[in-house]
Structure formats: structure tokens, C-alpha cells
Design a protein around this motif. Structure first.
Motif, PDB file in Angstrom:
ATOM      1  N   ILE A  62       0.796  -1.105  -0.119  1.00  0.00           N
ATOM      2  CA  ILE A  62       0.130   0.012   0.003  1.00  0.00           C
ATOM      3  C   ILE A  62       0.879   1.251  -0.205  1.00  0.00           C
ATOM      4  O   ILE A  62       0.746   1.977  -0.636  1.00  0.00           O
ATOM      5  N   ASP A  63       1.981   1.167   0.950  1.00  0.00           N
ATOM      6  CA  ASP A  63       2.602   2.408   1.180  1.00  0.00           C
ATOM      7  C   ASP A  63       3.490   2.580  -0.272  1.00  0.00           C
ATOM      8  O   ASP A  63       3.764   3.634  -0.834  1.00  0.00           O
ATOM      9  N   GLY A  64       4.024   1.556  -0.896  1.00  0.00           N
ATOM     10  CA  GLY A  64       4.639   1.429  -2.156  1.00  0.00           C
ATOM     11  C   GLY A  64       3.768   2.071  -3.195  1.00  0.00           C
ATOM     12  O   GLY A  64       4.482   2.846  -4.024  1.00  0.00           O
ATOM     13  N   ALA A  65       2.763   1.639  -3.241  1.00  0.00           N
ATOM     14  CA  ALA A  65       1.701   1.992  -4.437  1.00  0.00           C
ATOM     15  C   ALA A  65       1.494   3.719  -4.154  1.00  0.00           C
ATOM     16  O   ALA A  65       1.570   4.138  -5.263  1.00  0.00           O
ATOM     17  N   ALA A  66       1.559   4.267  -3.044  1.00  0.00           N
ATOM     18  CA  ALA A  66       1.300   5.421  -2.884  1.00  0.00           C
ATOM     19  C   ALA A  66       2.583   6.357  -3.178  1.00  0.00           C
ATOM     20  O   ALA A  66       2.395   7.247  -3.993  1.00  0.00           O
ATOM     21  N   ALA A  67       3.734   5.840  -3.132  1.00  0.00           N
ATOM     22  CA  ALA A  67       4.918   6.420  -3.400  1.00  0.00           C
ATOM     23  C   ALA A  67       4.861   6.362  -5.063  1.00  0.00           C
ATOM     24  O   ALA A  67       5.337   7.403  -5.471  1.00  0.00           O
ATOM     25  N   ALA A  68       4.532   5.169  -5.724  1.00  0.00           N
ATOM     26  CA  ALA A  68       4.685   5.329  -7.218  1.00  0.00           C
ATOM     27  C   ALA A  68       3.451   6.361  -7.904  1.00  0.00           C
ATOM     28  O   ALA A  68       3.767   7.186  -8.449  1.00  0.00           O
ATOM     29  N   VAL A 181      19.423  14.239  -5.488  1.00  0.00           N
ATOM     30  CA  VAL A 181      19.370  15.782  -4.849  1.00  0.00           C
ATOM     31  C   VAL A 181      18.270  15.383  -3.752  1.00  0.00           C
ATOM     32  O   VAL A 181      18.360  16.343  -2.715  1.00  0.00           O
ATOM     33  N   THR A 182      17.223  14.676  -3.898  1.00  0.00           N
ATOM     34  CA  THR A 182      16.256  14.753  -2.830  1.00  0.00           C
ATOM     35  C   THR A 182      15.795  13.203  -2.560  1.00  0.00           C
ATOM     36  O   THR A 182      15.848  12.519  -3.154  1.00  0.00           O
ATOM     37  N   ARG A 183      15.412  12.861  -1.510  1.00  0.00           N
ATOM     38  CA  ARG A 183      14.757  11.515  -0.989  1.00  0.00           C
ATOM     39  C   ARG A 183      13.505  11.573  -0.331  1.00  0.00           C
ATOM     40  O   ARG A 183      13.766  12.351   0.875  1.00  0.00           O
ATOM     41  N   TRP A 184      12.700  11.152  -0.674  1.00  0.00           N
ATOM     42  CA  TRP A 184      11.299  11.137  -0.037  1.00  0.00           C
ATOM     43  C   TRP A 184      10.532   9.644   0.369  1.00  0.00           C
ATOM     44  O   TRP A 184      11.148   8.875  -0.181  1.00  0.00           O
ATOM     45  N   ARG A 185       9.751   9.805   1.295  1.00  0.00           N
ATOM     46  CA  ARG A 185       9.170   8.639   1.595  1.00  0.00           C
ATOM     47  C   ARG A 185       7.716   9.038   1.790  1.00  0.00           C
ATOM     48  O   ARG A 185       7.265  10.107   2.334  1.00  0.00           O
ATOM     49  N   VAL A 186       6.695   8.086   1.319  1.00  0.00           N
ATOM     50  CA  VAL A 186       5.333   8.334   1.356  1.00  0.00           C
ATOM     51  C   VAL A 186       4.778   7.186   2.243  1.00  0.00           C
ATOM     52  O   VAL A 186       5.114   6.009   1.964  1.00  0.00           O
ATOM     53  N   SER A 187       3.820   7.526   3.145  1.00  0.00           N
ATOM     54  CA  SER A 187       3.041   6.711   3.873  1.00  0.00           C
ATOM     55  C   SER A 187       1.520   6.982   3.863  1.00  0.00           C
ATOM     56  O   SER A 187       1.173   8.155   3.809  1.00  0.00           O
ATOM     57  N   VAL A 188       0.763   5.954   3.888  1.00  0.00           N
ATOM     58  CA  VAL A 188      -0.641   6.091   3.696  1.00  0.00           C
ATOM     59  C   VAL A 188      -1.353   6.404   5.055  1.00  0.00           C
ATOM     60  O   VAL A 188      -1.071   5.934   6.046  1.00  0.00           O
ATOM     61  N   LEU A 189      -2.037   7.413   5.144  1.00  0.00           N
ATOM     62  CA  LEU A 189      -2.930   7.724   6.482  1.00  0.00           C
ATOM     63  C   LEU A 189      -4.326   7.610   6.144  1.00  0.00           C
ATOM     64  O   LEU A 189      -4.779   7.337   4.952  1.00  0.00           O
ATOM     65  N   PRO A 190      -5.136   7.588   7.081  1.00  0.00           N
ATOM     66  CA  PRO A 190      -6.656   7.628   7.023  1.00  0.00           C
ATOM     67  C   PRO A 190      -7.040   8.738   5.972  1.00  0.00           C
ATOM     68  O   PRO A 190      -6.348   9.675   6.286  1.00  0.00           O
ATOM     69  N   SER A 191      -8.066   8.480   5.284  1.00  0.00           N
ATOM     70  CA  SER A 191      -8.567   9.445   4.357  1.00  0.00           C
ATOM     71  C   SER A 191      -9.189  10.668   5.181  1.00  0.00           C
ATOM     72  O   SER A 191      -9.631  10.507   6.250  1.00  0.00           O
ATOM     73  N   GLU A 192      -9.094  11.720   4.189  1.00  0.00           N
ATOM     74  CA  GLU A 192      -9.682  12.948   4.927  1.00  0.00           C
ATOM     75  C   GLU A 192     -11.110  12.599   5.156  1.00  0.00           C
ATOM     76  O   GLU A 192     -11.892  12.362   4.058  1.00  0.00           O
ATOM     77  N   PRO A 193     -11.824  12.880   6.282  1.00  0.00           N
ATOM     78  CA  PRO A 193     -13.536  12.891   6.558  1.00  0.00           C
ATOM     79  C   PRO A 193     -14.347  13.624   5.536  1.00  0.00           C
ATOM     80  O   PRO A 193     -13.888  14.689   5.276  1.00  0.00           O
ATOM     81  N   LEU A 194     -15.216  13.065   5.303  1.00  0.00           N
ATOM     82  CA  LEU A 194     -16.332  13.824   4.485  1.00  0.00           C
ATOM     83  C   LEU A 194     -17.520  14.116   5.296  1.00  0.00           C
ATOM     84  O   LEU A 194     -17.911  13.380   6.382  1.00  0.00           O
ATOM     85  N   PRO A 195     -18.302  15.173   5.016  1.00  0.00           N
ATOM     86  CA  PRO A 195     -19.457  15.723   5.732  1.00  0.00           C
ATOM     87  C   PRO A 195     -20.554  14.565   5.696  1.00  0.00           C
ATOM     88  O   PRO A 195     -21.657  14.735   6.141  1.00  0.00           O
ATOM     89  N   VAL A 196     -20.590  13.754   4.546  1.00  0.00           N
ATOM     90  CA  VAL A 196     -21.508  12.706   4.274  1.00  0.00           C
ATOM     91  C   VAL A 196     -20.842  11.066   4.180  1.00  0.00           C
ATOM     92  O   VAL A 196     -19.273  11.244   4.121  1.00  0.00           O
TER      93      VAL A 196
END
Length: 250
Positions: A62-68, A181-196
């Protein structure tokens, strides 16, 4: 070099030549459009003519897919064709479209070995005239990263490396020094809540682990939209005083 490999590289040269604009050198940076992120990057954005590394926050898919997807969103905001080099043709095309990268902009270069992925990336970066060159690899040796960085500097093309792990132990290699030049890491967090009821926009923890001539930082961001753009979710505490820059060394 085998005859098959020579043929593949020659064919790739011809295809790049047909897609390129003559190798015109780009200058400057590609801004994210968010002051909180751009202000910590020298030049105010992700530098063209440079190599940048990305990985998932863990060893999971999941985190690997987010980075891609984050890389695909960056590539989507560049101008020109994209060369995507890989050994496993498992990209999900609808996901690339969702972050703004349409398949008609992408030329996929599949190789049997990671050494060939690196060679193909170097060839494409050296030729120039492309929006970006993406490569999926497990390990990035220092010598190989220097060659990619020099090739990117020569033409001004942006190089984007996606580090993909087949097993958790391989993730330890991400701490080894490279010429990126830069190195990044991406991790999945809970989705932003919706009002509905429903699933909100995906949320990621974006960590800038290394920035040459810059500082490290981390941000909570909304995932790339259909134009490749990220945002800061409502209520986010991102900012110069809340990025936790001291967690990593440059």
C-alpha cells in the motif's frame, strides 16, 4: 553486451528521438504549488536536471503504491513524454490516470534485470527532451546514482527513482547514501473525512528525508488529484514550525 540488449537499446533510442524536442535543456524547478513545501526546497520546487528518490514508508504494497502514485503525479505536471523503466509490468493504468498521467504520454521500457533498468534510465536522461524519466528499482548503488545524476544534469531532464521492496529486509538499503538531490518517503494515512457517507480523498504522510543544500521536513498532504496536484487537508498542522525536520539528517 548481448545482441538482444543492443537491439532493445537501439530501438529505445529511436523511440526517444521521435518523442523528444531535440534535447532542449530545462532549467529551474517544478513547484508543488504549496508554500509550506516549496519553501523548504532550494529553488522553490523539485529541481529539473536532477535525480530524486521515492519509497513507501514501509515494506508493504500500500505504501509502495502511494509512492508510485506520488511520482506519477509529479511526472504528470511536467511537459513532454515520460519514459517509465521497470522489471515488473504491474502498474494499474486507471490509477495513473486518476493522478493526471495519461498512458498516451508514457513509454514503458521493460527489462529483465535492474542493471538494465539503470542503463535504460541513463540512456533516456542523456538524450533529453523528455518530461521525466522514471525507474523502478530495489537498490540504487552510489556509482549508478552518480551516473544518473550526471546524465540528468547534462540535459536538464528530471530523474525519478521509485524504490520498490520485494521483502522487508530490502527496505534497509534506503538508508544508504546516493547522489540523489532529494529523497522522499510516502506513507498512507486515514482518508480525509467527508461531511456525508463515503470515502474521502486519500491522505499521505510525505517525508522529505534528504535535500541537498536544504532541510528535511514532513507534511500531511492530500493525495494527487487528476492534475497531479497535492493539497494540505483542512485542519492540517503543516508549517515551518511543525514539520519535525530534526528527525532526519540531510
Amino acid at each position: 553486451m548481448s545482441a538482444v540488449r543492443e537491439h532493445v537499446i537501439a530501438d529505445l533510442r529511436d523511440r526517444i528521438s521521435a518523442l523528444s524536442d531535440g534535447g532542449a535543456k530545462k532549467a529551474g524547478c517544478l513547484p508543488f504549488g504549496l508554500a509550506e513545501i516549496d519553501q523548504v526546497l532550494p529553488g522553490g520546487g523539485l529541481a529539473y536536471g536532477a535525480l530524486h528518490e521515492f519509497a513507501g514508508g514501509g515494506g508493504g504494497t500500500i505504501d509502495g503504491a502511494a509512492a508510485a502514485l506520488f511520482v506519477a503525479g509529479i511526472a504528470a505536471r511536467t511537459k513532454g513524454k515520460i519514459i517509465w523503466c521497470l522489471t515488473r509490468p504491474d502498474l494499474f493504468f486507471p490509477s495513473l490516470v486518476q493522478v493526471g498521467l495519461h498512458p498516451n504520454r508514457v513509454v514503458f521500457a521493460e527489462a529483465d534485470r535492474e542493471e538494465d533498468v539503470l542503463a535504460t534510465m541513463e540512456e533516456a536522461l542523456s538524450f533529453g527532451g523528455l518530461g521525466a524519466v522514471v525507474g523502478e528499482i530495489v537498490r540504487l548503488p552510489m556509482v549508478a546514482s552518480r551516473r544518473l545524476q550526471l546524465a540528468a544534469e547534462k540535459t536538464g531532464t528530471m530523474g525519478l527513482v521509485v524504490r520498490r521492496w520485494r521483502r522487508q529486509t530490502e527496505a534497509n538499503d534506503y538508508g544508504q547514501p546516493t547522489a540523489s538531490v532529494t529523497r522522499w518517503r510516502v506513507s498512507v494515512l486515514p482518508s480525509e473525512p467527508l461531511p456525508v457517507s463515503g470515502v474521502g480523498r486519500a491522505t499521505w504522510l510525505l517525508e522529505l528525508m534528504r535535500s541537498r543544500a536544504g532541510e528535511c521536513a514532513e507534511f500531511v498532504i492530500g493525495a494527487c488529484d487528476d492534475k497531479g496536484r497535492i493539497n494540505l487537508p483542512s485542519g492540517s498542522t503543516n508549517g515551518p514550525n511543525s514539520t519535525g525536520r530534526s528527525r532526519y539528517s540531510g
